[in-house]
Design a protein around this motif. Structure first.
Motif, PDB file in Angstrom:
ATOM      1  N   ASP A   9       0.834  -1.214   0.000  1.00 55.53           N
ATOM      2  CA  ASP A   9       0.000   0.000   0.000  1.00 55.53           C
ATOM      3  C   ASP A   9       0.864   1.257   0.000  1.00 55.53           C
ATOM      4  O   ASP A   9       0.587   2.226  -0.707  1.00 55.53           O
ATOM      5  N   GLU A  10       1.921   1.248   0.807  1.00 55.22           N
ATOM      6  CA  GLU A  10       2.815   2.407   0.890  1.00 55.22           C
ATOM      7  C   GLU A  10       3.601   2.608  -0.402  1.00 55.22           C
ATOM      8  O   GLU A  10       3.885   3.743  -0.795  1.00 55.22           O
ATOM      9  N   SER A  11       3.956   1.529  -1.062  1.00 53.38           N
ATOM     10  CA  SER A  11       4.652   1.624  -2.347  1.00 53.38           C
ATOM     11  C   SER A  11       3.768   2.340  -3.362  1.00 53.38           C
ATOM     12  O   SER A  11       4.221   3.236  -4.085  1.00 53.38           O
ATOM     13  N   ALA A  12       2.496   1.970  -3.393  1.00 49.31           N
ATOM     14  CA  ALA A  12       1.553   2.634  -4.292  1.00 49.31           C
ATOM     15  C   ALA A  12       1.368   4.103  -3.895  1.00 49.31           C
ATOM     16  O   ALA A  12       1.286   4.990  -4.754  1.00 49.31           O
ATOM     17  N   ARG A  13       1.330   4.370  -2.584  1.00 45.33           N
ATOM     18  CA  ARG A  13       1.179   5.762  -2.115  1.00 45.33           C
ATOM     19  C   ARG A  13       2.391   6.593  -2.495  1.00 45.33           C
ATOM     20  O   ARG A  13       2.265   7.760  -2.882  1.00 45.33           O
ATOM     21  N   PHE A  14       3.585   6.014  -2.417  1.00 42.66           N
ATOM     22  CA  PHE A  14       4.813   6.710  -2.820  1.00 42.66           C
ATOM     23  C   PHE A  14       4.689   7.249  -4.249  1.00 42.66           C
ATOM     24  O   PHE A  14       5.006   8.404  -4.518  1.00 42.66           O
TER      25      PHE A  14
END
Length: 135
Positions: free
Chosen positions: A109-114
Motif C-alpha cells: 500500500d505504501e509503495s503505491a502511495r509513494f
C-alpha cells in the motif's frame, strides 16, 4: 568477469524451482512483471530515484533496497526497507515480510502511495508552472 557472474547466476537459478531467470525483457512487457510481484528487490549501490521503484509502486510491489534510499524515501513511506548496504539485513527484511502477510500488504500500500504522492503528474506540472513568469 561480468559474463562469469551472469553464467553463475543463470546456473544457480536453474536449481531454484521458485525463480524464473529472465535474460531480457522488452520494455513494453516490464510493468507486467512488477504487477505480478509481491516484492521488488533492488541491489544497486548508487542511483537517484530508480525507475524500478516507480514501476514497483504502480504495480503495488513492496520495495527492498540494499543501499538506495532516494531523499530518505523509506522514512516518509514504509514501502519496504533500505538495508543501507547490509545484505543480511536485506535478507532478514525479505524473510520477515514474506512471513507476515499484514506487513507485506502494508508495504505494498505504501509503495503505491509513494508513486501517487511523489509522481503525481498533475501536481508536478502545477509546481513547475507556478515558478514560471506570467505571459
Amino acid at each position: 568477469q561480468d559474463e562469469l557472474l551472469w553464467q553463475s547466476v543463470r546456473k544457480r537459478s536453474a536449481t531454484m524451482p521458485n525463480l524464473d531467470f529472465l535474460e531480457a525483457v522488452p520494455y513494453r512487457e516490464i510493468q507486467r512483471h512488477f504487477n505480478d510481484a509481491n516484492i521488488f528487490v533492488n541491489t544497486s549501490e548508487h542511483e537517484g530515484v530508480p525507475n524500478t521503484f516507480i514501476h514497483s509502486g504502480l504495480g503495488r510491489a513492496a520495495i527492498l533496497s540494499l543501499a538506495v534510499d532516494p531523499d530518505g524515501m523509506f522514512r516518509g513511506f514504509r514501502a519496504g526497507l533500505c538495508a543501507h548496504g547490509d545484505f543480511e539485513a536485506l535478507a532478514r527484511g525479505a524473510a520477515g515480510m514474506l512471513a507476515d502477510r499484514q506487513r507485506l500488504m502494508a508495504a505494498q500500500d505504501e509503495s503505491a502511495r509513494f508513486v501517487r504522492v511523489w509522481h503525481d503528474n498533475e501536481k508536478n506540472i502545477e509546481a513547475f508552472l507556478e515558478g514560471l513568469p506570467p505571459r
